[in-house]
Design a protein around this motif. Structure first.
Motif, short mmCIF file in Angstrom:
data_model
loop_
_atom_site.label_atom_id
_atom_site.label_comp_id
_atom_site.label_asym_id
_atom_site.label_seq_id
_atom_site.Cartn_x
_atom_site.Cartn_y
_atom_site.Cartn_z
N GLY A 48 0.62 -1.44 -0.01
CA GLY A 48 -0.11 0.29 -0.13
C GLY A 48 0.71 1.05 0.34
O GLY A 48 0.41 2.01 -0.68
N SER A 49 1.31 1.27 0.44
CA SER A 49 2.80 2.88 0.88
C SER A 49 3.87 2.48 -0.50
O SER A 49 3.70 4.17 -1.26
CB SER A 49 3.31 2.00 1.99
OG SER A 49 4.51 0.98 1.29
N ILE A 50 3.64 1.52 -1.64
CA ILE A 50 4.39 1.60 -2.90
C ILE A 50 3.41 2.25 -3.92
O ILE A 50 3.45 3.56 -4.21
CB ILE A 50 4.62 0.90 -3.22
CG1 ILE A 50 5.68 0.16 -2.52
CG2 ILE A 50 5.30 0.84 -4.76
CD1 ILE A 50 6.38 -1.64 -2.49
N ARG A 51 2.54 2.13 -3.94
CA ARG A 51 0.92 2.45 -4.50
C ARG A 51 0.34 3.87 -3.80
O ARG A 51 -0.38 4.52 -4.83
CB ARG A 51 -0.09 1.54 -4.27
CG ARG A 51 -0.26 0.44 -4.77
CD ARG A 51 -1.49 -0.95 -4.99
NE ARG A 51 -1.45 -2.58 -5.18
CZ ARG A 51 -1.59 -3.13 -4.37
NH1 ARG A 51 -2.65 -2.83 -3.41
NH2 ARG A 51 -1.29 -4.48 -5.23
N LEU A 52 0.62 4.18 -2.71
CA LEU A 52 0.28 5.50 -2.32
C LEU A 52 1.26 6.40 -2.88
O LEU A 52 1.03 7.82 -2.15
CB LEU A 52 -0.56 5.59 -0.62
CG LEU A 52 -1.65 5.29 -0.65
CD1 LEU A 52 -2.10 5.43 0.68
CD2 LEU A 52 -2.97 6.22 -0.73
N ALA A 53 2.38 6.45 -3.24
CA ALA A 53 3.45 7.27 -2.82
C ALA A 53 3.36 8.29 -3.97
O ALA A 53 3.87 9.64 -3.67
CB ALA A 53 5.26 6.62 -3.03
N SER A 54 2.66 7.94 -5.37
CA SER A 54 3.03 8.85 -6.44
C SER A 54 1.65 10.03 -5.74
O SER A 54 1.99 11.23 -5.61
CB SER A 54 2.44 8.24 -7.55
OG SER A 54 1.27 7.83 -7.40
N ALA A 55 0.35 9.53 -5.07
CA ALA A 55 -0.55 11.03 -4.57
C ALA A 55 -0.23 11.42 -3.36
O ALA A 55 -0.07 13.18 -2.97
CB ALA A 55 -1.63 9.67 -4.09
N PHE A 56 0.93 11.16 -2.04
CA PHE A 56 0.92 11.71 -1.42
C PHE A 56 2.70 12.53 -1.87
O PHE A 56 2.68 13.49 -0.77
CB PHE A 56 2.25 11.03 -0.73
CG PHE A 56 1.50 9.61 0.19
CD1 PHE A 56 -0.56 9.89 0.59
CD2 PHE A 56 1.98 8.84 1.20
CE1 PHE A 56 -1.43 9.35 1.05
CE2 PHE A 56 0.81 8.26 2.51
CZ PHE A 56 -0.82 8.74 2.63
N THR A 57 2.81 12.41 -2.92
CA THR A 57 3.95 13.29 -3.51
C THR A 57 3.31 14.02 -4.22
O THR A 57 3.85 15.65 -3.52
CB THR A 57 5.32 12.56 -4.38
OG1 THR A 57 5.98 11.18 -4.20
CG2 THR A 57 6.47 13.64 -4.95
N ALA A 58 2.63 14.16 -4.79
CA ALA A 58 1.75 14.93 -5.47
C ALA A 58 0.97 16.30 -4.81
O ALA A 58 1.02 16.91 -4.53
CB ALA A 58 0.32 14.21 -6.76
N VAL A 59 0.43 15.41 -3.25
CA VAL A 59 -0.18 16.40 -2.23
C VAL A 59 0.80 17.76 -1.87
O VAL A 59 0.95 18.52 -1.56
CB VAL A 59 -0.42 15.04 -1.10
CG1 VAL A 59 -1.33 16.61 0.09
CG2 VAL A 59 -1.89 15.02 -1.46
N MET A 60 2.23 17.10 -1.35
CA MET A 60 2.85 17.75 -0.60
C MET A 60 3.71 18.61 -1.53
O MET A 60 3.90 19.70 -1.57
CB MET A 60 3.94 16.66 -0.05
CG MET A 60 4.17 15.59 0.74
SD MET A 60 5.22 14.67 1.34
CE MET A 60 6.14 13.78 0.60
N PHE A 61 3.64 18.31 -3.12
CA PHE A 61 3.98 19.05 -3.91
C PHE A 61 3.17 20.40 -4.09
O PHE A 61 3.20 21.31 -4.21
CB PHE A 61 4.46 18.41 -5.35
CG PHE A 61 6.04 18.36 -4.93
CD1 PHE A 61 7.14 19.00 -4.76
CD2 PHE A 61 5.99 17.10 -5.47
CE1 PHE A 61 8.61 18.47 -4.12
CE2 PHE A 61 7.65 16.60 -4.47
CZ PHE A 61 8.90 16.99 -4.73
N GLY A 62 2.23 19.65 -4.18
CA GLY A 62 0.66 21.06 -4.06
C GLY A 62 0.53 21.80 -3.13
O GLY A 62 0.17 23.20 -3.03
N ALA A 63 1.42 21.15 -2.01
CA ALA A 63 0.69 21.99 -0.98
C ALA A 63 1.58 22.48 0.07
O ALA A 63 1.89 24.46 -0.02
CB ALA A 63 1.20 20.90 0.93
#
Length: 169
Positions: free
Chosen positions: A64-79
């Motif tokens: 799950g952490s591998i699958r969510l890595a791209s979403a978490f990265t997008a959230v952090m850079f967007g913020a």
């Protein structure tokens, strides 16, 4: 049946905590995944009859952490982008330019500000951004002769359009 009700209650509790901004979504998503799996009875470590690992640790936490890595990265850079836009004054400048381009024609000013708000909210979010942009946009719209209710609607439409395309959402 009891497990399904417990899962729904757990989901609603986490959703309410996210909506009230007491729990950030970056923590809520993994918490939901692990909590629902535990309620469903997924073992921490387990192997099925074919020898495949079906445990919570390998399938949910590791995979799950591998699958969510791209979403978490997008959230952090967007913020980060939203914070940079607020602190550098880019957002205020875009709104003022949009108002100046409209001249003395209220319709074109409203349209330009709507587009500018939509663009800004694709990279900004949160109550601070809403208050900051609202305190800039609403007086401009009202001062050019747009009714307060219409000005509020223009602001809300711009915000909703931008937040729908926001990377962090």
């Amino acid at each position: 049946m009891f497990q399904a009700v417990l899962m729904i209650i757990f989901f609603l509790v986490i959703a309410v905590l996210m909506i009230t901004r007491k729990l950030p979504s970056l923590i809520a998503l993994p918490l939901l995944a692990i909590g629902i799996a535990l309620i469903a009875g997924v073992p921490l470590k387990g192997v099925d009859e074919t020898g495949k690992d079906i445990g919570l640790i390998s399938n949910i936490i590791e995979a799950g952490s591998i699958r969510l890595a791209s979403a978490f990265t997008a959230v952090m850079f967007g913020a980060w982008l939203g914070v940079v836009m607020e602190q550098t004054g880019i957002a205020q400048r875009i709104i003022k330019i949009a108002a100046e381009l409209g001249g003395d024609r209220p319709f074109w000013i409203a349209l330009a500000i709507l587009v500018a708000l939509t663009i800004l909210f694709t990279s900004m979010g949160g109550l601070g951004a809403v208050i900051m942009l609202g305190s800039i946009v609403l007086p401009i719209l009202i001062s050019v002769g747009i009714a307060p209710l219409a000005a509020a609607c223009i602001f809300l439409f711009g915000m909703a359009g931008g937040l729908a395309l926001n990377v962090s959402n």
